[in-house]
Structures are given as structure tokens and as C-alpha cells.
Design an enzyme around this catalytic site. Structure first.
Site, short mmCIF file in Angstrom:
data_model
loop_
_atom_site.label_atom_id
_atom_site.label_comp_id
_atom_site.label_asym_id
_atom_site.label_seq_id
_atom_site.Cartn_x
_atom_site.Cartn_y
_atom_site.Cartn_z
CB CYS A 80 -0.93 0.00 1.22
SG CYS A 80 -2.08 1.39 1.24
CB CYS A 97 -0.87 2.57 3.77
SG CYS A 97 -2.47 2.00 3.20
CG ASP A 98 2.92 1.38 4.59
OD1 ASP A 98 2.38 1.86 5.60
OD2 ASP A 98 2.76 0.20 4.23
#
Length: 324
Positions: free
Chosen positions: A142, A145-146
Site C-alpha cells: 500500500c 499508506c506507507d
């Protein structure tokens, strides 16, 4: 003394929630506040994909929180409000008539007047032991996300579709250099995305190449061992992170033949709603969302599903009263 599963055998509820990620827990919280006394079946991975995520920096109200801690808090919130959380895994459902029936792995039968499906989706991985070893230590599925954790670092993205190209473009905002590794000599992504990627000076495509191994020092990723598919030649690419973007598989096999799905297996819902093709059955989170795949979006859908389930139950009860 009976086990949790045995105690739940042949249990009935107004609302049954299958899945325990942000969508499932949020649905449970809202359903509990509406006095629906919901039951929630946790599934094989209680808390969903966030339980394998380390730091989360995009959850509103938390500058930084560990994924497992966030899910534990959400689960406890639902429990404190009255949700009965059951450790079980659903292996069979019957949505052909009401009450709906769900059968647990141990044979327990759960019936419900309405149902929220929040079983999520699972990222496809390369299947390497080293990839599994470094998940959360530089390997992620992701980028949104990261990606923030890789500011001014060198990263690689694996894949050739729209997701991979969009992830590479997203990472170009943070990383100093981005490699896009694809096993073929051309991308499957749409032409607009391809043009954006090829025009970005930070992104370097590597064609006809596969990741053979993720390299690291035990604590973090330090590089990749690559294999050229045409020549068989191996090489090492120093990187700080690897983003796997080869697709997701929605956890919907349980509902095939009973609910409408798209060609990829995602549940189809009424636009602007979480209502599926069966009245009284609602879908929230990654099980129907193939575009955003964000915890906060899933939580919002869980809220919608609970409110729509409550409305459905009220209308159903009103209709039954009028018929009498």
C-alpha cells in the site's frame, strides 16, 4: 464449560456482521448505538489488514498509531457498546431467504434479519520467503499508506497495471528515486497513466524483469535481487523499500452465485449506498471498494452499512405490521 463457538450455535441476531476490519468494527459501533445488538464474526484475521501494518499516520486524530493497536481499540469500542464479538470463521452462507444463515467453521449456525459483509480484500504477493520476512520492514502493498515513510529514499514498485503506475507516481512525490519493475516489455495501464509515468524524471522502468529475492539486514530492506526474464541474468538493485502492486483479491468466494459481483469478484452495490443485490445484505470496505482501499474509507462505509441496515429493519418491521 462451553466454548464461544458452541455458545453461539443456532444464535439469532437482528444484524450479523462478517469481518472485523475498520468497516466491520465501525458497522458494529453504529449498530450497537442503534440498539440492534449486533453479532460480529471476526474471521481468520481479526482486525483485518491493518493488523499487519506497523505505523499508521493517516488516521484522523492520531498523528501516529500502530495498526494492531488501532484495531484493538476499535474492537474494544464495539464491545463496550454491546456488540457480541465471536471468534469464528464463516464457511457457508444462505442468502436465498430470511432470516439469512451463516455457518461457522466448527458448525455453529448464525441467523440474522440483516447482514453486513466486511470481509475485505487481500493483496497479492510475489510469494517469496524473503518478501514475507520483510513485510512491515520495507515491503508493503500500500503505497498510499506507507509512502510517507520513504521520504528521500530509493524505492521499487512491482507491477504493470494502473495500480502499479499510480503507486509509482505517488511514490515520486516522496522518494528520491523510483524503479518500476515489470515482467513484460510494456505496461497494461491506461495510456494517460503511462504517459505520466514515462514523463516523470524520478521514475525508471525496468522491463522484462522479476524480483527473485528481497535483500535486507534482518531489520530493513537494503536491496533486491533481480532476474532478467530473457537472458536469465541476475543483478542487485539497492533500494530502501519495495511496493508490491500486482492486484488484490476480494474475499468474496463465499458469496459467489448469491450476490452480484464484477469481473474481479468485488461485490456490486447500489451507487451511493452499500446495498447489494439481495435486500437486507450490505457490503462495506475493501470487499466492494477496488479504488481507494483506505481504512478511513472502509470505516465510513461501515457506518453507512449499519445505518442502512437499521433503516431496512425498520421498514421491514413496518411492512410486516401493516400486513397483519
Amino acid at each position: 464449560m462451553r466454548t464461544t463457538t458452541e455458545a453461539a450455535a443456532r444464535r439469532h441476531s437482528k444484524l450479523l456482521i462478517i469481518g472485523s476490519g475498520p468497516a466491520g468494527y465501525t458497522a458494529a459501533i453504529y449498530a450497537s448505538r442503534s440498539a440492534l445488538a449486533p453479532m460480529l464474526i471476526e474471521g481468520l484475521q481479526p482486525g483485518g489488514q491493518l493488523t499487519i501494518t506497523t505505523e499508521v499516520e493517516n488516521w484522523p486524530g492520531d498523528t501516529r498509531v500502530q495498526g494492531p493497536d488501532l484495531m484493538a481499540r476499535m474492537g474494544e469500542h464495539a464491545r463496550q457498546l454491546g456488540t457480541e464479538i465471536i471468534q469464528d470463521y464463516i464457511v457457508e452462507v444462505d442468502l436465498s431467504r430470511r432470516p439469512f444463515v451463516a455457518v461457522g467453521d466448527g458448525g455453529a449456525r448464525y441467523t440474522a434479519d440483516s447482514l453486513v459483509i466486511a470481509t475485505g480484500a487481500n493483496a497479492r504477493w510475489l510469494g517469496l520467503d524473503s518478501e514475507r520476512l520483510y513485510r512491515g520492514k520495507g515491503v508493503s502493498a500500500c503505497a498510499t499508506c506507507d509512502g510517507y515513510f520513504f521520504r528521500q529514499r530509493v524505492v521499487a514498485v512491482v507491477g504493470g497495471g494502473n495500480t502499479a503506475v499510480e503507486d509509482a507516481l505517488h511514490m515520486a512525490h516522496f522518494a528520491s528515486e523510483v524503479y518500476l519493475i515489470h515482467r513484460r516489455d510494456s505496461l497494461r495501464a491506461d495510456k494517460t497513466n503511462q504517459a505520466r509515468l514515462l514523463a516523470n524524471e524520478k521514475i525508471r522502468p525496468i522491463w522484462n524483469t522479476e524480483v527473485a529475492e528481497v535483500l535486507g539486514d534482518g531489520k530493513k530492506v537494503t536491496g533486491l535481487c533481480l532476474k532478467q526474464r530473457l537472458s536469465g541474468e541476475s543483478s542487485t538493485l539497492p533500494v530502501d523499500g519495495l511496493f508490491v502492486a500486482i492486484g488484490h483479491d476480494p474475499a468474496t468466494s463465499l458469496f459467489k452465485g448469491q450476490l452480484a459481483m464484477d469481473e474481479d469478484g468485488y461485490l456490486l452495490v447500489t451507487p451511493g449506498s452499500t446495498a447489494t443485490s439481495v435486500a437486507g445484505v450490505f457490503a462495506a470496505g475493501d470487499v466492494q471498494d477496488k479504488h481507494f482501499r483506505q481504512a478511513v474509507v472502509s470505516a465510513g462505509m461501515g457506518c453507512m452499512a449499519a445505518l442502512e441496515a437499521e433503516r431496512f429493519l425498520i421498514n421491514t418491521q413496518a411492512g410486516a405490521s401493516q400486513a397483519e
